[in-house]
Every structure is written in C-alpha cells, then in structure tokens.
Design a protein around this motif. Sequence first.
Motif, short mmCIF file in Angstrom:
data_model
loop_
_atom_site.label_atom_id
_atom_site.label_comp_id
_atom_site.label_asym_id
_atom_site.label_seq_id
_atom_site.Cartn_x
_atom_site.Cartn_y
_atom_site.Cartn_z
N SER A 273 0.82 -1.22 0.00
CA SER A 273 0.00 0.00 0.00
C SER A 273 0.84 1.26 0.00
O SER A 273 0.31 2.37 -0.03
CB SER A 273 -0.92 0.00 1.22
OG SER A 273 -0.15 -0.02 2.42
N GLY A 274 2.14 1.10 0.05
CA GLY A 274 3.03 2.26 0.04
C GLY A 274 3.32 2.80 1.41
O GLY A 274 3.98 3.83 1.54
N GLU A 275 2.86 2.11 2.45
CA GLU A 275 3.14 2.58 3.80
C GLU A 275 4.61 2.38 4.12
O GLU A 275 5.23 1.39 3.73
CB GLU A 275 2.26 1.83 4.79
CG GLU A 275 0.77 2.09 4.63
CD GLU A 275 -0.06 1.30 5.61
OE1 GLU A 275 0.55 0.52 6.38
OE2 GLU A 275 -1.28 1.47 5.63
N HIS A 276 5.16 3.33 4.87
CA HIS A 276 6.57 3.29 5.25
C HIS A 276 6.69 2.51 6.55
O HIS A 276 6.19 2.92 7.58
CB HIS A 276 7.10 4.72 5.41
CG HIS A 276 8.60 4.80 5.50
ND1 HIS A 276 9.34 4.13 6.43
CD2 HIS A 276 9.50 5.48 4.73
CE1 HIS A 276 10.62 4.40 6.27
NE2 HIS A 276 10.74 5.22 5.23
N GLY A 277 7.40 1.40 6.48
CA GLY A 277 7.55 0.56 7.66
C GLY A 277 8.84 0.80 8.42
O GLY A 277 9.17 0.05 9.33
N GLY A 278 9.59 1.87 8.06
CA GLY A 278 10.84 2.17 8.76
C GLY A 278 12.05 1.62 8.02
O GLY A 278 11.96 0.90 7.03
N ALA A 279 13.24 1.99 8.51
CA ALA A 279 14.50 1.59 7.87
C ALA A 279 14.94 0.23 8.38
O ALA A 279 14.76 -0.10 9.56
CB ALA A 279 15.57 2.62 8.17
N TYR A 280 15.51 -0.57 7.50
CA TYR A 280 16.08 -1.84 7.92
C TYR A 280 17.52 -1.91 7.41
O TYR A 280 17.90 -1.27 6.43
CB TYR A 280 15.26 -3.03 7.42
CG TYR A 280 15.19 -3.20 5.93
CD1 TYR A 280 16.13 -3.97 5.24
CD2 TYR A 280 14.17 -2.60 5.18
CE1 TYR A 280 16.07 -4.14 3.88
CE2 TYR A 280 14.11 -2.77 3.80
CZ TYR A 280 15.05 -3.54 3.17
OH TYR A 280 14.99 -3.71 1.80
N ASN A 281 18.32 -2.72 8.10
CA ASN A 281 19.75 -2.80 7.82
C ASN A 281 20.03 -3.58 6.54
O ASN A 281 19.37 -4.59 6.27
CB ASN A 281 20.49 -3.48 8.97
CG ASN A 281 20.30 -2.77 10.29
OD1 ASN A 281 19.83 -1.63 10.32
ND2 ASN A 281 20.66 -3.44 11.37
N VAL A 282 20.98 -3.08 5.79
CA VAL A 282 21.52 -3.82 4.65
C VAL A 282 23.03 -3.86 4.87
O VAL A 282 23.74 -2.88 4.59
CB VAL A 282 21.18 -3.15 3.31
CG1 VAL A 282 21.75 -3.97 2.15
CG2 VAL A 282 19.69 -2.96 3.15
N ASP A 283 23.53 -4.97 5.41
CA ASP A 283 24.94 -5.08 5.78
C ASP A 283 25.75 -5.82 4.72
O ASP A 283 25.25 -6.76 4.09
CB ASP A 283 25.07 -5.81 7.12
CG ASP A 283 24.49 -5.00 8.28
OD1 ASP A 283 24.16 -3.81 8.06
OD2 ASP A 283 24.38 -5.55 9.39
N PHE A 284 27.00 -5.35 4.55
CA PHE A 284 27.93 -5.99 3.63
C PHE A 284 29.26 -6.19 4.33
O PHE A 284 29.69 -5.34 5.13
CB PHE A 284 28.15 -5.13 2.38
CG PHE A 284 27.02 -5.16 1.39
CD1 PHE A 284 26.95 -6.15 0.43
CD2 PHE A 284 26.03 -4.18 1.41
CE1 PHE A 284 25.92 -6.17 -0.50
CE2 PHE A 284 25.01 -4.20 0.50
CZ PHE A 284 24.94 -5.19 -0.46
N ALA A 285 29.93 -7.27 4.01
CA ALA A 285 31.32 -7.47 4.39
C ALA A 285 32.15 -7.28 3.13
O ALA A 285 32.08 -8.09 2.20
CB ALA A 285 31.54 -8.85 4.98
#
Length: 372
Positions: A273-285
């Motif tokens: 629906s386009g609702e913003h659920g907040g930021a989540y981590n995208v981790d890289f090594a």
Amino acid sequence: MSIVRRTIWKLKDRQAQILLPAVLLAPIFVLVIYLLFEMAKVSMTKVRQQFALDNAAYSQVSAASTYLNAVAMVNAPLPYRVMLYYKDIKVNPKPTAQQAGKQPISVFELFYHGGGVPSIGPDYNTGINSPPAANSTDWGIRYDPNNEEFSRTDWEKEQPREPDSSTPVPVMSQSLVNDYYFPALRYGVEVIKNYLTTFASTGGIYQDQTYVYNEEVKNAVMFREAYFLNTNDCKKADCGRQSAAQLRRYLALKTVPFELDKLRFYASDSGLSGEHGGAYNVDFAASEILPNGSKLFQFAYLDPSSRSRLRSLGRGIALKQPFKLPKNYFNINLEQKYKPYVRNTVILSCPRSNNNCVWPNPLPKYNVTLDP
C-alpha cells in the motif's frame, strides 16, 4: 757585413721599434688564448653540472608531489564528485514527516549525513557548490559534524583511529531513511552498488599510484637517470651519488590506507500500500565481495615519519654535488686544489604550515620549487 749593417739600421728605424716587443709578447698572447679556452671549458662544465643537478632534483621531487596530490584527490574530492551525481535524485518524506514540514532531500544527503562521504562547502548539506577558486588554500572538506549515529571526529585527524572491525560501520543516515522513502528494490540496491564501486575504484587508484611512486623513488632512480642524461662524465649507477643519497631519505613517504570491512546501509521497508515501515539494515562485508578479500578504501593518511619528512621538505633540502673537471692544457689538477661542486635547495610544499595536505581536509596542491 752588409746584412749586419742593414739589420742594425732596420732596428734603429722607428717603424721597426714595435717588432721586438711584438716578438716578446706573442707567447703571452698565445698563453692568454689558451687560458681563456680552458676557463670556458671549466665554466661550461659547471653550467652543465648545475643544470643536471637542478633537472634531476626537480624530476625526482616532482614524483613525490604528483603522488601526494593524487592521494589527496582520492581521499575525498574524487568520491565526493562521483557521489554528487545523486544530488538530483530526490526521496520524499513519509506522511508524518510531511506533516512536520519536511521537504524532499537528495540521495547524496542520505550518505553525507550518514558519514558515507565527505562534502565540500559552503553548502555541505546538499553538496551543490561552485568549484573552489583557483587560488583557494582550503577546500573545507569534512564529514557531517552533526552525525550523532556514528561520529567521524576520530577519523578527521592526522593519525585517525580505526573503528572496531567486528561492528558494521553505518555509511547512511538511519534517521533519514526512517523519515524518507528509500525503497531497496526501486533504486536502493543500485545506489548501494554504485557506492561500493566508487570507493573500490578510488582504492584501486590509490594502490596503483602508491606502486608507481615506490618504483620511482627506489634508489632515487629518477634523480640518477636525469643526472646521467644531462652529463657525459659519469656512469648511470654513480651519477649524482652524493645528492641522490641526501635526497632519497626524505622521499620515503608512506601513506596508510584507512579501510572498512563491515558496512551498514539502510533501505525503506514499504508495504504494497506504500506505507513506510521504517529503515532496515543492509549489511555488507567488503572482504567477501571485493577481489582478493580486500577491504573498502575510505582514505589514506601519512604515517608520523612521513609527516616529519614533509616538514623538512617544506623548509627545503640543500643538495651539494662535487663534479669532475676536464683535463687542461697546463696539466694543473684543479679538482684537488679547488674541489668544485654545484648546489641547490629543493622544496616540496603545500599551503599548510605543517605541510600536510593529504589528510585531514585534503588539498591537492603540492608544488616543487628550486632555490640556488
């Protein structure tokens, strides 16, 4: 007897009175000519040796200025210019942020406020500025000083402190991604990929420049080569030996790469629906995705001994080089008597009192000058 009389009469003649002095002075004139010729040979030899010393010193120290300027350029100005491409890509605030009066911001700002890339002023937030003036002695390159999530204050020092390698270092602002739409699938993944590519490329440039510089200063090869090409009285391995040894110890400039392994990006979690659920981590090594298990380059800084050498180079290094004189007609050993030499003072400097324009606040403006 007639011949004797004629001779006596001729010597008594006034017009012949210059004959005897001329006969006596002729050897002196010849000696003067030889003396002038030998003096010209000495003068020409000294001029050639002086040119050889000046050319060799300038060529060798120019390699150092080129290297330091290249490192200063990849330390921030280059990645800043590349990432500034995202100044025109805007992300919109979520409804609650809109209600708070927040306006769209650029993707560049997500990285700048998160500490992922330094910015050049005066408008640090957007990064959109006119190029620094040609005579500018301070580009004002810095990380966001208001970054409360992960401060870079300890990085912006001559001897920066590296972070804990076991903890991911955020390179984006989590708070901004919480308030703005930055969907991973829409363009987040592509932006993250370009960020990694940018800093991996600058790290490659840094490694290449370091390799080339180390080869150019090994045994002062550029100095000796230039000296050899401008003289004809020495072997390549021995040309300018005394000056090369004096200069070589100041050219052992070492930069230390500041690299990160574990990095943390953020993306928006948005529903159908386009609702913003907040930021989540995208981790890289970085060591798991870069060739040869490399870490991700951020910048490079001078080690303490190199900073000390640069302060000496900023004051100037005096070079004194003895040389051989050609043999002369009078068979006099002028070298033993006068010990001829040429000299100059070579200076490598930038517009800073400590002569460190590499890091922090890099400024690619090292220059080489020669004094008598």
